[in-house]
Design an enzyme around this catalytic site. Sequence first.
Site, mmCIF file in Angstrom:
data_model
loop_
_atom_site.group_PDB
_atom_site.id
_atom_site.type_symbol
_atom_site.label_atom_id
_atom_site.label_comp_id
_atom_site.label_asym_id
_atom_site.label_seq_id
_atom_site.Cartn_x
_atom_site.Cartn_y
_atom_site.Cartn_z
ATOM 1 N N SER A 107 3.486 -1.299 3.953
ATOM 2 C CA SER A 107 3.522 -2.679 4.067
ATOM 3 C C SER A 107 4.033 -3.647 3.057
ATOM 4 O O SER A 107 3.342 -3.547 1.863
ATOM 5 C CB SER A 107 2.056 -2.993 4.853
ATOM 6 N N GLN A 131 0.862 -1.143 -0.029
ATOM 7 C CA GLN A 131 0.091 0.095 0.085
ATOM 8 C C GLN A 131 0.768 1.262 0.083
ATOM 9 O O GLN A 131 1.745 1.520 0.929
ATOM 10 C CB GLN A 131 -0.879 0.030 1.212
ATOM 11 N N GLY A 132 0.726 2.063 -1.046
ATOM 12 C CA GLY A 132 1.584 3.239 -1.168
ATOM 13 C C GLY A 132 0.427 4.543 -1.059
ATOM 14 O O GLY A 132 0.253 5.267 -1.841
ATOM 15 N N GLU A 190 -10.370 -1.245 4.461
ATOM 16 C CA GLU A 190 -9.239 -1.435 5.501
ATOM 17 C C GLU A 190 -9.778 -1.325 6.898
ATOM 18 O O GLU A 190 -9.466 -1.951 7.716
ATOM 19 C CB GLU A 190 -8.168 -0.425 5.205
ATOM 20 N N GLU A 221 -7.573 10.245 15.681
ATOM 21 C CA GLU A 221 -8.221 11.700 15.421
ATOM 22 C C GLU A 221 -8.843 11.444 14.169
ATOM 23 O O GLU A 221 -10.047 12.351 14.087
ATOM 24 C CB GLU A 221 -6.920 12.790 15.604
ATOM 25 N N SER A 228 0.574 6.673 2.480
ATOM 26 C CA SER A 228 1.253 7.432 3.696
ATOM 27 C C SER A 228 2.353 7.765 2.928
ATOM 28 O O SER A 228 3.252 7.410 2.085
ATOM 29 C CB SER A 228 1.512 6.674 4.921
#
Length: 378
Positions: free
Chosen positions: A156, A121-122, A239, A361, A124
């Site tokens: 990941s 997963q790209g 997710e 948050e 962040s």
Amino acid sequence: MDLADTARDAEFRAGLRAWLAGALATAPPAPPAHDWPARRAHDLGWQRRLYDAGYGDVHWDATPARRLIFLEETERAGAPYVGAGFVGLLHAGPTIAAEGTPEQRERWLPAILRGEEVWCQGFSEPEAGSDLAALRTRARRDGDHYVVTGAKTWTSHAQIADWCELLARTDPDAPRHRGISWLALPMDAPGVTVRPLRTLAGSTEFAQLFLDEVRVPVRNRVGAEHDGWRVSQVTLGFERGTAFAGEVVACRRTLGEIAAEARRVGRWEEDPVTRRRLGRLHAEFRALWRLVQWNVGAAEAGGGVPGVRGSIFKLRYARARQALYDAAADVLGADSLDLDWPWTPERLSSLSYTIAAGTSEIQLGIIAERGLGLPKGR
């Protein structure tokens, strides 16, 4: 939602339980945690066995009840979880199934289900945290390709991945939540550099990803150009809403092991505070499992994509997981500092759940705005 097994579901459960008993008797042992090539072979090999037995697509095509039965029975039997297939089976695959073209579904989904390809997963990026709209990775259109330049972090399984579900800004002049596209990036393309990261708990499943003029075919874009923010919400819905479901079952098993340890060391009989603490956790994880059942059932009824309930689950699950391993540390006492206890690295890892898949948050903001209808920024 009726939570009791129907006659056909009971038959499915019995068949799966029997198959697991036979398959696990001949399954190879899990490889060392840091041997990623071996872990890839092990995890994909198990997925292939599930596929050959008719259980490979249970995360996507089965009824909600059967998905949950699958999670319960595989965890009860101690079977491998999705492992290196996590992103492909639980994020990218469902997103492509929901948003991809027929050609894209034909290209990628069978390979995921047969345990042939790994995805990472790209999303962040450095200095952006969970604010996906702050991403700076650019994808410049050049004929039939995008030319991608930028950096990702907390990626990941990048070191063993074949594909990356990538968010990139395709219109730098558009507002923050527009001008983004969801791309399938081939990890063997020239210009891709992977640098593994080691976490506080010692695990190496994350990596930094550097992209230098990487050419990605336009046909690899899932969804319309500049519509990646909407597509990413589909990915994040899976997710947060369903990808952690199996971990709830695992936590319930761990809670039973902690209670057994408390009895072994005399804490259960002598310490009512510990009993109440473990009792509250038992109730919390039962409630979380009911929330999973509700989420899966509601997603199925609403078109297959989990909604804001996924953020409610993610928020509560992150807190419950940390409380579980804090309780384990209390029962172990000084032994909780020994990294050889499996609960010790799990306790360190549990800290990351307040930022994984979007910080707490962020989840509170989503619940407030989309669930309760409160105004933004309050």
